[in-house]
Scaffold this active site. Sequence first.
Site, PDB file in Angstrom:
ATOM      1  N   ASP B  30      -4.755 -26.898  -9.160  1.00  0.00           N
ATOM      2  CA  ASP B  30      -4.215 -27.846  -8.181  1.00  0.00           C
ATOM      3  C   ASP B  30      -3.792 -29.119  -8.923  1.00  0.00           C
ATOM      4  OD1 ASP B  30      -4.712 -28.215  -4.843  1.00  0.00           O
ATOM      5  OD2 ASP B  30      -4.255 -30.003  -6.006  1.00  0.00           O
ATOM      6  N   VAL B  96       1.174 -26.644   2.406  1.00  0.00           N
ATOM      7  CA  VAL B  96       2.135 -25.633   1.940  1.00  0.00           C
ATOM      8  C   VAL B  96       1.912 -24.354   2.742  1.00  0.00           C
ATOM      9  CG1 VAL B  96       2.937 -24.264  -0.012  1.00  0.00           C
ATOM     10  CG2 VAL B  96       2.185 -26.627  -0.373  1.00  0.00           C
ATOM     11  N   HIS B 100      -2.988 -19.912   0.519  1.00  0.00           N
ATOM     12  CA  HIS B 100      -3.612 -20.261  -0.764  1.00  0.00           C
ATOM     13  C   HIS B 100      -5.087 -20.555  -0.535  1.00  0.00           C
ATOM     14  CE1 HIS B 100      -1.832 -23.924   0.980  1.00  0.00           C
ATOM     15  NE2 HIS B 100      -2.742 -24.653   0.354  1.00  0.00           N
ATOM     16  N   HIS B 102      -8.317 -22.206  -1.881  1.00  0.00           N
ATOM     17  CA  HIS B 102      -8.798 -23.206  -2.824  1.00  0.00           C
ATOM     18  C   HIS B 102     -10.121 -22.719  -3.421  1.00  0.00           C
ATOM     19  CE1 HIS B 102      -6.202 -26.606  -1.346  1.00  0.00           C
ATOM     20  NE2 HIS B 102      -6.199 -25.872  -0.251  1.00  0.00           N
TER      21      HIS B 102
END
Lengths: 113, 113
Positions: B30, B96, B100, B102
């Site tokens: 990130d 986004v 995804h 994390h």
Amino acid sequence: MSECLFCRIIAGDIPADKIYEDEEVLAFKDIAPKAPLHVLVVPKKHIASLEDLEEGDAPLLGRLQVVLRDIAREQGVAASGYRIILNCGKDAGQVVFHIHYHLLGGSPGLNLD
Amino acid sequence: MSECLFCRIIAGDIPADKIYEDEEVLAFKDIAPKAPLHVLVVPKKHIASLEDLEEGDAPLLGRLQVVLRDIAREQGVAASGYRIILNCGKDAGQVVFHIHYHLLGGSPGLNLD
């Protein structure tokens, strides 16, 4: 009798506010909710953590993602948004060593601690 | 050209600090890390969010859980612990719209905001 809290909930030895159940998965409300909606989604198979996955467990975890999505819809937070959290080990604050995905929704700012 | 930031990273149009890649999955650091280790793990297939899953996507999400576990090990946080977070929609702060996960580790207290 199992010493695992969630295995005992799955077995029905300990009560829980169940909101979804099928052959492989159980979902119930967290007893100390950190958001208006706070559900735990667990595999019925005892898997202590991601570190304890066995060969062949991956599809089960994939199914859990779909169940999480379905519960979010059914509980009315799909449009507003929700957060899914999986804690693994000490730094993450994992307390019960039986994989459980937290589903948090119903307000902005969705954190566990 | 795709308008999706992560699709452009996957295509190589935008640089990223990639730490793992295979035919189905990409992982990269990130750019605004919230923990000593903060990696994003994404499917190469564009799936905007859990709300946009298609029939047959579940096994791919299952594989992502295994990749997350493997990256945690490879990055040295398996023993200390790590947190996995998936944000879906506005209340969760999803920015986004390409799924995804994390992966946060390296210290206690692993939150995104």
